[in-house]
Motif scaffolding. Structure first.
Motif, PDB file in Angstrom:
ATOM      1  N   THR A 169      -1.505  11.344   0.939  1.00  0.00           N
ATOM      2  CA  THR A 169      -2.143  11.041  -0.345  1.00  0.00           C
ATOM      3  C   THR A 169      -1.542   9.780  -0.954  1.00  0.00           C
ATOM      4  N   SER A 170      -0.225   9.662  -0.910  1.00  0.00           N
ATOM      5  CA  SER A 170       0.429   8.452  -1.423  1.00  0.00           C
ATOM      6  C   SER A 170      -0.006   7.227  -0.631  1.00  0.00           C
ATOM      7  N   MET A 171      -0.146   7.410   0.684  1.00  0.00           N
ATOM      8  CA  MET A 171      -0.571   6.293   1.533  1.00  0.00           C
ATOM      9  C   MET A 171      -1.979   5.842   1.176  1.00  0.00           C
ATOM     10  N   ASP A 172      -2.873   6.782   0.977  1.00  0.00           N
ATOM     11  CA  ASP A 172      -4.256   6.435   0.626  1.00  0.00           C
ATOM     12  C   ASP A 172      -4.335   5.739  -0.724  1.00  0.00           C
ATOM     13  N   THR A 173      -3.553   6.211  -1.696  1.00  0.00           N
ATOM     14  CA  THR A 173      -3.536   5.572  -3.014  1.00  0.00           C
ATOM     15  C   THR A 173      -3.006   4.149  -2.923  1.00  0.00           C
ATOM     16  N   TYR A 174      -1.988   3.970  -2.120  1.00  0.00           N
ATOM     17  CA  TYR A 174      -1.384   2.645  -1.954  1.00  0.00           C
ATOM     18  C   TYR A 174      -2.378   1.669  -1.328  1.00  0.00           C
ATOM     19  N   MET A 175      -3.100   2.129  -0.315  1.00  0.00           N
ATOM     20  CA  MET A 175      -4.027   1.243   0.378  1.00  0.00           C
ATOM     21  C   MET A 175      -5.318   0.998  -0.391  1.00  0.00           C
ATOM     22  N   ALA A 176      -5.626   1.839  -1.380  1.00  0.00           N
ATOM     23  CA  ALA A 176      -6.882   1.703  -2.118  1.00  0.00           C
ATOM     24  C   ALA A 176      -6.946   0.429  -2.948  1.00  0.00           C
ATOM     25  N   GLN A 177      -5.791  -0.156  -3.276  1.00  0.00           N
ATOM     26  CA  GLN A 177      -5.777  -1.349  -4.127  1.00  0.00           C
ATOM     27  C   GLN A 177      -6.050  -2.641  -3.354  1.00  0.00           C
ATOM     28  N   PHE A 178      -5.918  -2.607  -2.053  1.00  0.00           N
ATOM     29  CA  PHE A 178      -6.062  -3.842  -1.279  1.00  0.00           C
ATOM     30  C   PHE A 178      -7.492  -4.369  -1.227  1.00  0.00           C
ATOM     31  N   PRO A 179      -8.533  -3.545  -1.040  1.00  0.00           N
ATOM     32  CA  PRO A 179      -9.896  -4.102  -0.994  1.00  0.00           C
ATOM     33  C   PRO A 179     -10.275  -4.870  -2.258  1.00  0.00           C
ATOM     34  N   ASP A 180      -9.922  -4.337  -3.423  1.00  0.00           N
ATOM     35  CA  ASP A 180     -10.270  -5.007  -4.683  1.00  0.00           C
ATOM     36  C   ASP A 180      -9.566  -6.364  -4.793  1.00  0.00           C
ATOM     37  N   ILE A 181      -8.281  -6.383  -4.481  1.00  0.00           N
ATOM     38  CA  ILE A 181      -7.535  -7.649  -4.578  1.00  0.00           C
ATOM     39  C   ILE A 181      -8.045  -8.644  -3.542  1.00  0.00           C
ATOM     40  N   LYS A 182      -8.371  -8.143  -2.347  1.00  0.00           N
ATOM     41  CA  LYS A 182      -8.911  -9.031  -1.324  1.00  0.00           C
ATOM     42  C   LYS A 182     -10.221  -9.662  -1.782  1.00  0.00           C
ATOM     43  N   ALA A 183     -11.093  -8.886  -2.436  1.00  0.00           N
ATOM     44  CA  ALA A 183     -12.362  -9.410  -2.958  1.00  0.00           C
ATOM     45  C   ALA A 183     -12.120 -10.447  -4.044  1.00  0.00           C
ATOM     46  N   ARG A 184     -11.124 -10.206  -4.885  1.00  0.00           N
ATOM     47  CA  ARG A 184     -10.824 -11.165  -5.957  1.00  0.00           C
ATOM     48  C   ARG A 184     -10.216 -12.457  -5.417  1.00  0.00           C
ATOM     49  N   ILE A 185      -9.464 -12.352  -4.335  1.00  0.00           N
ATOM     50  CA  ILE A 185      -8.937 -13.570  -3.695  1.00  0.00           C
ATOM     51  C   ILE A 185     -10.090 -14.403  -3.139  1.00  0.00           C
TER      52      ILE A 185
END
Length: 434
Positions: free
Chosen positions: A123-139
């Motif tokens: 669960t912690s791993m999934d929460t941690y990885m959930a933030q990367f798609p949004d930041i990648k889109a903003r980059i």
């Protein structure tokens, strides 16, 4: 209403298409070296760290899911193994209830281990990885807005360069205008052309301002977030692997206890089997001895242990050895007398049946008769059959004699080979002294 919606959508589509064309043109000009490109080394380093962190996180998430799958598989295999053992375990065997309880407890332990791994680590791993798609889109959006900003900047610069050319053209009155329009109208025409040029410059400047504002806003947010995200990886890795390690330590500790309990039950089951076999062999021996040796007073006791001798037992052995020396002297004297008697005429022969105590070989203490069969278990032991006569010998080193054991040679071997070297030990309680 629908026509209005279609018009709005068509307008947005046209704007988006125009933006893509403009960006493509700008990138082409930059690649050809005909237009400069805004660079930010610190931001590019942050993006490189972001990509590395996302790659590592994706791999860790994949491996953690594979680990959980393996734990689930091990749970199923363990359950099948425990169920198989429980099904084969017969009701009259030792520890039947303990075996059933162990099977149930093992299943619960595996299930609890898998569930807590899923709830904490995964669960912690999934929460941690959930933030990367949004930041990648903003980059990616920041990169597009940077191209728009560069394009607006170049367009504004081009309007600045064309200002002087336009002013020169405006300063030269057109021949046709001069001929067709009256004098008072020529000033109005010139003012209109200047206004059009100023309007184009104003629009370019306005577009540059907007593009710069949008770019700087998203760029500022990412400049703050990327370093923080990069630094957060250490704490996250610590949390995940501490959780996994703690759950594994507890699981293996509890599983170790259950494994020890299973080992103990198996050990006691083996002891029960040996005891049953020993009892069966004992009953068979008693039955056989009743048939072949009715004069025996009772069944043989199990093989006695072979501990070290006590001081009193050692002294008894020494005394026996001393008595054996005296006996040997007497036997020698008796043999000489027999020889003398045998030479006298009409003397009676000295006749023996091979089991008399009158003729003991030198060094023999006494004779015993085997009352029960004994199968040797070591190379230094004698095999005995019920009825065998054994010549008992003293131990060369009294310390080597075990309590309840004697050293001797079968009389049949002595009579055939006249050799006392082939000797061995045997349990005293399987024999009777003659």
């Amino acid at each position: 209403m629908s026509e209005t919606g279609k018009g709005v959508n068509a307008g947005k589509l046209a704007i988006n298409v125009q933006k893509r064309i403009t960006r493509a043109q700008e990138k082409m000009m930059q690649k050809l070296g005909k237009a400069d490109e805004t660079k930010d080394t610190a931001f590019e380093e942050g993006v490189a760290n972001f990509n590395k962190q996302m790659t590592e996180g994706t791999k860790l998430q994949k491996d953690l899911r594979a680990y959980l799958t393996a734990v689930k598989t091990m749970h199923e295999c363990s359950k099948h193994l425990q169920d198989c053992l429980a099904d084969m375990y017969e009701p009259d065997w030792f520890g039947k209830e303990e075996m059933d309880a162990l099977a149930e407890d093992t299943d619960l332990l595996w299930g609890d281990f898998h569930q807590k791994l899923s709830e904490s680590a995964l669960t912690s791993m999934d929460t941690y990885m959930a933030q990367f798609p949004d930041i990648k889109a903003r980059i990616a959006k920041r990169d597009r807005k940077l191209v728009d900003f560069d394009s607006a900047r170049h367009h504004f610069a081009s309007t600045q360069k064309s200002k002087k050319k336009d002013e020169a053209k405006i300063a030269k009155p057109l021949a046709l205008m001069e001929k067709a329009a009256p004098g008072w109208a020529q000033g109005i025409i010139t003012a209109h052309q200047v206004a059009q040029t100023n309007l184009s410059r104003s629009q370019a400047e306005e577009e540059l301002g907007k593009a710069q504002k949008v770019f700087e806003e998203i760029n500022y947010e990412l400049q703050e977030e990327l370093p923080n995200l990069w630094n957060s990886r250490v704490g996250f890795y610590v949390t995940v692997f501490q959780s996994v390690a703690g759950l594994e330590e507890k699981f293996h500790r509890e599983m170790g206890k259950m494994s020890q309990n299973l080992f103990d039950v198996m050990t006691k089951l083996e002891e029960q089997r040996e005891a049953n076999e020993e009892a069966a062999n004992h009953n068979a021996t008693v039955s056989e001895s009743d048939k072949t040796s009715p004069e025996t007073k009772g069944p043989p006791v199990p093989r006695p242990p072979r501990p070290s001798l006590t001081i009193e037992a050692k002294q008894d052995i020494i005394n026996l050895f001393e008595n054996a020396v005296v006996t040997e002297t007497n036997v020698t004297a008796l043999s000489q007398t027999d020889i003398a008697v045998s030479k006298q005429p009409n003397s009676a022969t000295n006749v023996t049946n091979g089991s008399s105590d009158a003729e003991l070989p030198p060094g023999v203490i006494y004779k015993v008769k085997a009352m029960h069969d004994y199968a040797a278990t070591d190379s230094d032991e004698l095999d005995l059959k019920s009825g065998d006569i054994v010549l008992v010998l003293p131990f060369e080193n009294p310390d080597e004699q075990d309590d309840g054991w004697l050293l001797g040679v079968k009389e049949s071997h002595w009579l055939q080979n006249k050799d006392l070297a082939v000797k061995g030990v045997f349990p005293e309680n399987f024999t009777q002294k003659l």
